[in-house]
Scaffold this motif. Sequence first.
Motif, PDB file in Angstrom:
ATOM      1  N   VAL A  88     -36.937 -40.737  76.397  1.00 44.02           N
ATOM      2  CA  VAL A  88     -38.343 -40.757  75.962  1.00 44.02           C
ATOM      3  C   VAL A  88     -39.258 -40.423  77.133  1.00 44.02           C
ATOM      4  N   ALA A  89     -38.937 -40.985  78.310  1.00 38.14           N
ATOM      5  CA  ALA A  89     -39.814 -40.839  79.471  1.00 38.14           C
ATOM      6  C   ALA A  89     -39.782 -39.431  80.067  1.00 38.14           C
ATOM      7  N   LEU A  90     -38.611 -38.780  80.039  1.00 33.32           N
ATOM      8  CA  LEU A  90     -38.460 -37.483  80.707  1.00 33.32           C
ATOM      9  C   LEU A  90     -39.483 -36.449  80.231  1.00 33.32           C
ATOM     10  N   PRO A  91     -39.580 -36.153  78.941  1.00 29.66           N
ATOM     11  CA  PRO A  91     -40.572 -35.142  78.536  1.00 29.66           C
ATOM     12  C   PRO A  91     -42.004 -35.623  78.721  1.00 29.66           C
ATOM     13  N   LEU A  92     -42.228 -36.950  78.593  1.00 26.85           N
ATOM     14  CA  LEU A  92     -43.593 -37.465  78.763  1.00 26.85           C
ATOM     15  C   LEU A  92     -44.049 -37.348  80.214  1.00 26.85           C
ATOM     16  N   PRO A  99     -29.663 -41.890  70.344  1.00 23.91           N
ATOM     17  CA  PRO A  99     -30.366 -40.836  71.080  1.00 23.91           C
ATOM     18  C   PRO A  99     -29.488 -40.082  72.070  1.00 23.91           C
ATOM     19  N   LEU A 100     -28.547 -40.795  72.712  1.00 23.69           N
ATOM     20  CA  LEU A 100     -27.647 -40.124  73.653  1.00 23.69           C
ATOM     21  C   LEU A 100     -26.769 -39.106  72.919  1.00 23.69           C
ATOM     22  N   VAL A 101     -26.264 -39.478  71.747  1.00 26.69           N
ATOM     23  CA  VAL A 101     -25.441 -38.574  70.945  1.00 26.69           C
ATOM     24  C   VAL A 101     -26.272 -37.384  70.483  1.00 26.69           C
ATOM     25  N   ALA A 102     -27.514 -37.648  70.029  1.00 24.61           N
ATOM     26  CA  ALA A 102     -28.383 -36.574  69.543  1.00 24.61           C
ATOM     27  C   ALA A 102     -28.692 -35.578  70.660  1.00 24.61           C
ATOM     28  N   VAL A 103     -28.992 -36.096  71.853  1.00 24.69           N
ATOM     29  CA  VAL A 103     -29.284 -35.213  72.986  1.00 24.69           C
ATOM     30  C   VAL A 103     -28.035 -34.422  73.379  1.00 24.69           C
ATOM     31  N   GLY A 104     -26.876 -35.085  73.392  1.00 20.36           N
ATOM     32  CA  GLY A 104     -25.637 -34.391  73.719  1.00 20.36           C
ATOM     33  C   GLY A 104     -25.352 -33.251  72.759  1.00 20.36           C
ATOM     34  N   LEU A 105     -25.560 -33.500  71.463  1.00 21.67           N
ATOM     35  CA  LEU A 105     -25.368 -32.438  70.473  1.00 21.67           C
ATOM     36  C   LEU A 105     -26.390 -31.317  70.663  1.00 21.67           C
ATOM     37  N   GLY A 106     -27.611 -31.686  71.061  1.00 20.95           N
ATOM     38  CA  GLY A 106     -28.649 -30.678  71.311  1.00 20.95           C
ATOM     39  C   GLY A 106     -28.250 -29.728  72.423  1.00 20.95           C
ATOM     40  N   ILE A 107     -27.675 -30.297  73.499  1.00 16.82           N
ATOM     41  CA  ILE A 107     -27.223 -29.465  74.620  1.00 16.82           C
ATOM     42  C   ILE A 107     -26.082 -28.551  74.176  1.00 16.82           C
ATOM     43  N   VAL A 108     -25.117 -29.118  73.431  1.00 17.44           N
ATOM     44  CA  VAL A 108     -23.988 -28.326  72.942  1.00 17.44           C
ATOM     45  C   VAL A 108     -24.480 -27.201  72.036  1.00 17.44           C
ATOM     46  N   ILE A 154     -28.638 -33.302  88.363  1.00 14.82           N
ATOM     47  CA  ILE A 154     -28.381 -32.488  87.166  1.00 14.82           C
ATOM     48  C   ILE A 154     -29.650 -31.879  86.561  1.00 14.82           C
ATOM     49  N   PRO A 155     -30.559 -31.336  87.367  1.00 15.50           N
ATOM     50  CA  PRO A 155     -31.776 -30.774  86.758  1.00 15.50           C
ATOM     51  C   PRO A 155     -31.480 -29.624  85.795  1.00 15.50           C
ATOM     52  N   ARG A 156     -30.437 -28.828  86.108  1.00 17.94           N
ATOM     53  CA  ARG A 156     -30.114 -27.684  85.227  1.00 17.94           C
ATOM     54  C   ARG A 156     -29.573 -28.160  83.877  1.00 17.94           C
ATOM     55  N   LEU A 157     -28.829 -29.264  83.881  1.00 20.40           N
ATOM     56  CA  LEU A 157     -28.343 -29.827  82.616  1.00 20.40           C
ATOM     57  C   LEU A 157     -29.513 -30.372  81.786  1.00 20.40           C
ATOM     58  N   LEU A 158     -30.447 -31.036  82.476  1.00 20.11           N
ATOM     59  CA  LEU A 158     -31.635 -31.547  81.768  1.00 20.11           C
ATOM     60  C   LEU A 158     -32.406 -30.408  81.110  1.00 20.11           C
TER      61      LEU A 158
END
Length: 531
Positions: free
Chosen positions: A23-27, A204-213, A351-355
Amino acid sequence: MNSSNLFKNVKADLPASIVVFFVALPLCLGIALASGAPLFSGLIAGIVGGIVVGVISGSQVGVSGPAAGLAAIVLSAIVSLGSFENFLLAVVLGGIIQLAFGLLKAGIIGYYFPSSVIKGMLTGIGIIIILKQIPHFFGYDADPEGDFAFSQLDGENTFSEILLSLNSISLGSTLIAVIGLVILILWDKVLTKKAKIFQLIQGPLVAVGLGIVYFVVAGGSSSLGISANHLVKVPVPEDAASFFGQFSLPNFGGITNPEIWVTAFTIALVASLETLLCVEATDKLDPQKRVTPTNRELIAQGSGNILSGLIGGLPITQVIVRSSANIQSGGKSKLSAIIHGLLLLISVILIPRLLNMIPLSVLAAILLMVGYKLAKPALFKQMYKMGWKQFIPFTVTVAGIIFTDLLIGIGMGLGVGIVVILIKSFQNSHFLHIEDQSNGKHKIKMTLAEEVTFFNKGAILKELDGLPINTSLELDVRKTRYLDNDIVEILEDFSEKATNRNIDIKLISERGVVHNPGSFIEFFRLRPKSA
């Protein structure tokens, strides 16, 4: 701080901290962009708010970081002060002023906001989160995350932005956002009740992981792909030198510039008020109903702002979006806020590139869930049942936050709340009833309340002037512990008129009964109690 106590809830705090991190990262990035500041300054504020403020604060569930409510102030201050370095000096000075507020016990101010306004603030922010995330959910990212004002940077407003997003839907972003939202709902409503593993690994961790994939597989060029402008944009340093080059130092040479001091006081006042309001709100949301020491919180926020300003970060406050996400995700102690700050620090270094592969639409889905839990429709029904004295300040606060901004909306709700208090004060200053009617005279008894102030002047004056001629008035002040001098003067004036209107006055006090007292001023001056 006892380390054993700090880590006793780690099983709950660690998963919650991951949600708060997402939540904090994009904000952090979005608020920096909306503020006209370097993107990295938002991350600095998030890191300091999590680690430093988290350690010093007495709040167990509150999370601090850059605040959307300060974005407009930061944007104008950077321009007016001439450089970002001058602004950083104002942040440092603002932190010092906040420290002084805490030492002077100014934290009590937060307790003077009505509960209806605090609930309205939570609901209004929830609705704002939902409205602001709808465009990002559909892959329309014209405005940065964290821009919660009604008027947007691109000249649109909250609602016109939504309409524009519906005409510019990105299929890839929308598809993965829908998938992410379904996962979040299933995780929250079904899976967490099935097995402990689903409580440890957050949806949320699963959702973000799927988003990256999904981004890696679909790419950015096809119709179902996600282009780079719909992804998180964390600054990527090439080496250690370029990483440390992102930090900025304040210009201490501007210490004598009065405009910098004005900005510092503005930051201190607004940041302190936002923090105290957030503390009040998070304490209400806390399932354990713990009470945050507000003066210590101001000291923590001041310390955080001093450090943030010294190394190039934005101003910090406790933030309701992150705090509510923490509570909703099961965070039990301040360890969650501290770990979220560490996750921000570690991730931007390693891991900025992964983010930068995380779709903004997935993060929007997470925030939609946060917003919904803050603004459940049932709350409106609950507030309505509590009566107009609660419902009107509540709805005015909600509407004010949606159509203006956080502080103006709260101010509007507080103003209406004060009007409600004045109305009830007008109504409850005394009790009046006619006992009987005999011998051509009305017998009327008026009992004054325990505290009668100048707010009650109009009500009492209206009743006294409305008494008919040939009245026997019994004025009972036995329960009255405070009687404002303005009320005493009204009684004094009425005493002079009473003779002409054939009104007899019987004054009942703890000293006994006095018929037609000659001087109310003298009577109450000699009265042994504090009336």
